[in-house]
Write a protein that holds these residues in place. Structure first.
Motif, mmCIF file in Angstrom:
data_model
loop_
_atom_site.group_PDB
_atom_site.id
_atom_site.type_symbol
_atom_site.label_atom_id
_atom_site.label_comp_id
_atom_site.label_asym_id
_atom_site.label_seq_id
_atom_site.Cartn_x
_atom_site.Cartn_y
_atom_site.Cartn_z
ATOM 1 N N ILE A 36 -52.647 -18.683 12.298
ATOM 2 C CA ILE A 36 -52.965 -18.312 10.912
ATOM 3 C C ILE A 36 -53.733 -16.996 10.861
ATOM 4 O O ILE A 36 -53.444 -16.118 10.032
ATOM 5 N N THR A 37 -54.711 -16.822 11.749
ATOM 6 C CA THR A 37 -55.476 -15.572 11.751
ATOM 7 C C THR A 37 -54.607 -14.391 12.203
ATOM 8 O O THR A 37 -54.777 -13.272 11.715
ATOM 9 N N ALA A 38 -53.695 -14.645 13.122
ATOM 10 C CA ALA A 38 -52.770 -13.581 13.531
ATOM 11 C C ALA A 38 -51.876 -13.168 12.361
ATOM 12 O O ALA A 38 -51.610 -11.972 12.149
ATOM 13 N N TYR A 39 -51.424 -14.141 11.589
ATOM 14 C CA TYR A 39 -50.613 -13.836 10.394
ATOM 15 C C TYR A 39 -51.433 -13.026 9.394
ATOM 16 O O TYR A 39 -50.930 -12.076 8.787
ATOM 17 N N ALA A 40 -52.736 -13.396 9.233
ATOM 18 C CA ALA A 40 -53.592 -12.682 8.286
ATOM 19 C C ALA A 40 -53.814 -11.231 8.702
ATOM 20 O O ALA A 40 -53.989 -10.357 7.842
ATOM 21 N N LEU A 46 -47.372 -12.641 17.345
ATOM 22 C CA LEU A 46 -48.335 -13.598 17.866
ATOM 23 C C LEU A 46 -48.424 -14.814 16.957
ATOM 24 O O LEU A 46 -48.526 -15.957 17.435
ATOM 25 N N ALA A 47 -48.391 -14.585 15.673
ATOM 26 C CA ALA A 47 -48.449 -15.698 14.733
ATOM 27 C C ALA A 47 -47.285 -16.654 14.942
ATOM 28 O O ALA A 47 -47.471 -17.883 14.980
ATOM 29 N N LEU A 48 -46.076 -16.106 15.093
ATOM 30 C CA LEU A 48 -44.903 -16.951 15.293
ATOM 31 C C LEU A 48 -45.009 -17.739 16.592
ATOM 32 O O LEU A 48 -44.712 -18.934 16.639
ATOM 33 N N ARG A 49 -45.460 -17.096 17.655
ATOM 34 C CA ARG A 49 -45.590 -17.786 18.943
ATOM 35 C C ARG A 49 -46.622 -18.915 18.866
ATOM 36 O O ARG A 49 -46.363 -20.026 19.347
ATOM 37 N N GLU A 50 -47.772 -18.636 18.254
ATOM 38 C CA GLU A 50 -48.828 -19.642 18.182
ATOM 39 C C GLU A 50 -48.449 -20.796 17.260
ATOM 40 O O GLU A 50 -48.775 -21.954 17.538
ATOM 41 N N LEU A 51 -47.770 -20.502 16.159
ATOM 42 C CA LEU A 51 -47.379 -21.568 15.244
ATOM 43 C C LEU A 51 -46.275 -22.440 15.834
ATOM 44 O O LEU A 51 -46.225 -23.649 15.579
ATOM 45 N N ASP A 61 -44.664 -29.991 10.784
ATOM 46 C CA ASP A 61 -43.998 -28.821 10.211
ATOM 47 C C ASP A 61 -44.774 -28.243 9.031
ATOM 48 O O ASP A 61 -44.209 -27.545 8.188
ATOM 49 N N ASP A 62 -46.077 -28.518 8.964
ATOM 50 C CA ASP A 62 -46.830 -28.084 7.800
ATOM 51 C C ASP A 62 -47.099 -26.584 7.757
ATOM 52 O O ASP A 62 -47.586 -26.085 6.740
ATOM 53 N N GLN A 63 -46.770 -25.841 8.822
ATOM 54 C CA GLN A 63 -46.909 -24.380 8.818
ATOM 55 C C GLN A 63 -45.550 -23.685 8.864
ATOM 56 O O GLN A 63 -45.448 -22.514 9.242
ATOM 57 N N ILE A 64 -44.521 -24.400 8.408
ATOM 58 C CA ILE A 64 -43.173 -23.849 8.481
ATOM 59 C C ILE A 64 -43.015 -22.605 7.601
ATOM 60 O O ILE A 64 -42.286 -21.658 7.957
ATOM 61 N N ALA A 65 -43.699 -22.558 6.481
ATOM 62 C CA ALA A 65 -43.581 -21.394 5.599
ATOM 63 C C ALA A 65 -44.122 -20.140 6.274
ATOM 64 O O ALA A 65 -43.520 -19.054 6.162
#
Length: 281
Positions: A36-40, A46-51, A61-65
């Motif tokens: 989430i912080t990488a996305y921000a 990095l965000a995609l890899r961590e999620l 799947d609550d972070q699918i968006a």
């Protein structure tokens, strides 16, 4: 700490998340926070890899968006659509499902598919007469797509609905509790004076007292005090009535023809008779 800083200082929040991941990299919430912080900070790779790692560890799947949006950030709208279609939307919670619809609509826009982008937003939660926590973003997304389609009047309607929903949610602040957004709110009639006054009376809240009302109350108070002073005391009246009311003995004497003088003579004789024995003694 990262959750407290992410809105004010995303970079510092991301630094905290990185530090946590070096110490507890196998904990799902740590990888989720790092994603989430990488996305921000717009580090979408990095965000995609961590999620993805978070989803693999937690099975959620609550972070699918955010994953779909991260694919878009990398420049892969086609992969974003594939990622979004790979989940069962009916199994998602409502806020997640709405966020996914908005992300999928954005991916369609990236591909220039305006009508399909509008279709992605045609979900049951798109109700202009009700406001939930997700409504402002959903209404704004629809307004943006309609603007791109050249449907200015419809776009203006949904943009206004988004503003009204945001204002209503800012006042209520009770999560996803339903709030009815009446048509009158669009015209700015947010408060009904009569209803608010009735509610204040029912709740027992004090009303403002004008100088005229204060003078009227003072005058009525003086009149009541004068009226009270003019009314005799009930106890005094009762006492006077008791004093003048004849007793049973008085009535009997009256019937026998005895008078108060006879009573006094009898009393005098009685007193003389009582003094005689004392003299003899």
């Amino acid at each position: 700490m990262a959750s407290q800083l992410i809105d004010e200082d995303p970079a510092l929040a991301h630094a905290h998340a990185l530090a946590a991941s070096r110490r507890a990299g196998r904990i799902a919430i740590v990888r989720e926070t790092l994603g989430i912080t990488a996305y921000a900070t717009e580090d979408f790779a990095l965000a995609l890899r961590e999620l993805r790692t978070y989803r693999r560890i937690s099975g959620k799947d609550d972070q699918i968006a955010l994953m779909v949006d991260s694919e878009r950030g990398i420049g892969r709208p086609d992969r974003a659509l594939e990622t979004g279609r790979a989940v069962d939307r009916s199994a998602l919670e409502t806020p997640v499902r709405v966020a996914l619809a908005i992300a999928m609509s954005g991916a369609r826009l990236d591909q220039g598919e305006l009508e399909l982008a509008l279709g992605e937003l045609e979900i049951p939660e798109l109700d202009p007469d009700r406001a939930f926590e997700w409504s402002p973003a959903l209404f704004s997304a629809r307004a943006a797509v309609l603007e791109d389609l050249g449907r200015a009047d419809e776009a203006a309607f949904w943009a206004t609905r988004a503003d009204v929903a945001a204002a209503a949610l800012g006042i209520d602040e009770e999560g996803d509790e339903e709030i009815i957004v009446e048509d009158g709110l669009i015209e700015g009639d947010f408060i009904d004076d009569e209803l608010s006054a009735d509610a204040a009376v029912e709740e027992g809240s004090p009303e403002e007292t004008t100088p005229e009302d204060a003078a009227a109350e003072e005058a009525s108070g003086e009149e009541s005090s004068i009226a009270e002073a003019s009314v005799p005391d009930a106890d005094e009246d009762d006492a006077s009535v008791v004093d003048v009311e004849p007793t049973v003995e008085d009535e009997v004497r009256e019937l026998l023809g005895e008078s108060d003088e006879d009573d006094s003579e009898d009393e005098g004789d009685g007193q003389q008779g009582s003094e005689a024995p004392e003299q003899d003694a």
